[in-house]
Every structure is written in structure tokens, then in C-alpha cells.
Design a protein around this motif. Sequence first.
Motif, PDB file in Angstrom:
ATOM      1  N   UNK A 163      29.192 -23.484   2.242  1.00  0.00           N
ATOM      2  CA  UNK A 163      30.341 -22.470   1.919  1.00  0.00           C
ATOM      3  C   UNK A 163      31.369 -23.128   1.310  1.00  0.00           C
ATOM      4  N   UNK A 164      31.512 -24.420   2.028  1.00  0.00           N
ATOM      5  CA  UNK A 164      32.625 -25.353   1.313  1.00  0.00           C
ATOM      6  C   UNK A 164      32.229 -25.667  -0.198  1.00  0.00           C
ATOM      7  N   UNK A 165      31.093 -25.644  -0.549  1.00  0.00           N
ATOM      8  CA  UNK A 165      30.654 -25.969  -2.031  1.00  0.00           C
ATOM      9  C   UNK A 165      30.877 -24.698  -2.682  1.00  0.00           C
ATOM     10  N   UNK A 166      30.765 -23.352  -2.221  1.00  0.00           N
ATOM     11  CA  UNK A 166      30.875 -22.299  -2.822  1.00  0.00           C
ATOM     12  C   UNK A 166      32.475 -22.018  -3.023  1.00  0.00           C
ATOM     13  N   UNK A 167      33.195 -22.410  -2.092  1.00  0.00           N
ATOM     14  CA  UNK A 167      34.675 -22.184  -2.235  1.00  0.00           C
ATOM     15  C   UNK A 167      35.286 -23.074  -3.414  1.00  0.00           C
TER      16      UNK A 167
END
Length: 315
Positions: free
Chosen positions: A175-179
Motif C-alpha cells: 500500500x506504500x508502493x500504491x501511495x
Amino acid sequence: MKQERILIVGLNWIGDAIMSMPAVQACRAENPDAHIALLVKPYLKPLWEMHAVPDDIRCLEPKMSDTIAGLRAQRFDKACILPNSFRSAFLPTMAGIRTRIGLKGELRRWMLTETVPLSGGHQMNEYYPILAPGHAGRELPKLSVPESRFESVGGDYAVLMPGAARGPSKMWPIDHFEALAKRILSETELSIVLAGGGGDAPACEMLAAKLGGRAQSVAGKTTLKEWAALLKNGRVSVANDSGGMHLAGAVGAPVVGLFGMTNPDKTGPLAERFRIIQNSTEKARHIARDSAEARQALADISPEQVFDAVQELLA
């Protein structure tokens, strides 16, 4: 005068292989007229085909006896053994190679004619005493990457690599990669390419679907040489402490390396332009494959920190 024939028993992972390249290059500098061969796992052959030093690249056979027979037929004078495993020393010993140099490790001292001490500093320093004792320093790996481009990958793009062969202890949260990807898409003109091996494909495809038309996944769809070309042609790469990070650095791509509890002083990228992001003060070379503490250390790295590093490299 007889040409010296040197066998280098190579390492088994992309990142480790790349970190050995400076010492392999120094070995060539010290032995300009020698025949130098690499013994590697088959999937690493394309990596070494992009490197100028090997005169021959030999692959480990499924049957150990076949590998030994092939080495024996080549009549090597010396084996430089980079892995610290029993098998890596056993093969050249059984092949009758007279001089065998490596680290002691794994109850194999009796198979080595010369042992070297474990060096400090960056991991690449461990291979100089085996391959080129007269050399040291932070030389960069040198790869010649063939031109290759996916038709669907056009324009300027950033490459994100969420995977890591060593598992969750080295993986920044998805989810950090997504952000991060959403911020790159909203605040730059870059598109997003998600890359990695076949095991990374499900996560990369899921993420690409969330990001929309300016993002795509090529994870598991590239050869190693195509992956290298993709990284070389990208504007910037973001990766965990992984083979992908080292490959990006080796082809000259600006790269942001994400470190949880592994030590970038030991395994940081050998690159001209890079940024290391690490918040943990605890650093270790070896960590469990799935450590809650290591996962938390990575989760503590914010997408904002990484985006700032991306911006610095783009500038």
C-alpha cells in the motif's frame, strides 16, 4: 607460454552476482591474457552475457557428476570460489583443479588449497582477496545492455519493484508502493511500470489495476536482459534491498533503495546515482525471512520520504 585457465565459481543470486562484478573486473585487469570462465546457475547466464570479462559461461548441470565431468574436460589451472558453500568447493575439487581459493566456511577447508579472510565493509570487498588480491576500491559493475523495448512501454516512466527474493523482511508494504505511485502519477508526467520476477506478478498486476491507464505490470513477462533494458531506459527506479535494486544500479539507472533492517553499508547499490532510505538504527546482514521487527522498520518509511528521494534523482 601456456595460457592460464581460471574458473570463477559464481554466486547464486542476481544481487550477489552484481556485487562480485567489480572484483571479477579486477581479476581480468590482473590476468589480461588468461582464459576466464564463470560457473553459474542457468538463470544467471544472461546476466553474465552482458558482462565483458567471461570468455566462457558454464552452467551447473542437474546432475553434479555431469558438471564435474565438464569441468574436468576444460583442464582449468585455478578455481576462484565465491560462494561460501560446501558444493561450490566440492565441484572444482572433484574436477581435479589444482589451485582452489575461497573462504573457509561450511566444513570445506580440506578442499581449498588457499583460504582468504572475510573482508569488512561493503559485500563487494569480500571477493577481491579471492579474485584479485592486489585490488580494492569501489569500482562499479560494467554491463553492456542490449537494446530492447516493450511496445506498450512508451514515453518517460518510473520503474517500481515491490518484490524481494528474501521475503517479507525486505519488502516495503504494497500500500506504500500504491501511495507512492499515485503521487508520481499526479505530480509528474511519468507513467509507472511495475517490474520483477514471476513471483511478483500477482501483486504487480493488482497494483497496476488500481493505478489506471498510465500504469502497467511487466513482472514475470521479461527476460533478464529485457528487464535490464527496461531499467536502463527508465527515468528512475524504486526497489527494496533486492536483485532488482542492484540490477538498476548496474545498468546506470537512478535508483532509490528501501532498507528495513538490512545494512546498506554492506549491500547498498553499486551505482552512480542513488538514494538510500532507512529509518531503523538497527542494521544486520542476516535477518529472518519474515521478521515482524523488520517489516515494521520498512513500514515506518513513508511514501512521502520516498517521493522526495525520487524528486531529487529526477532533478
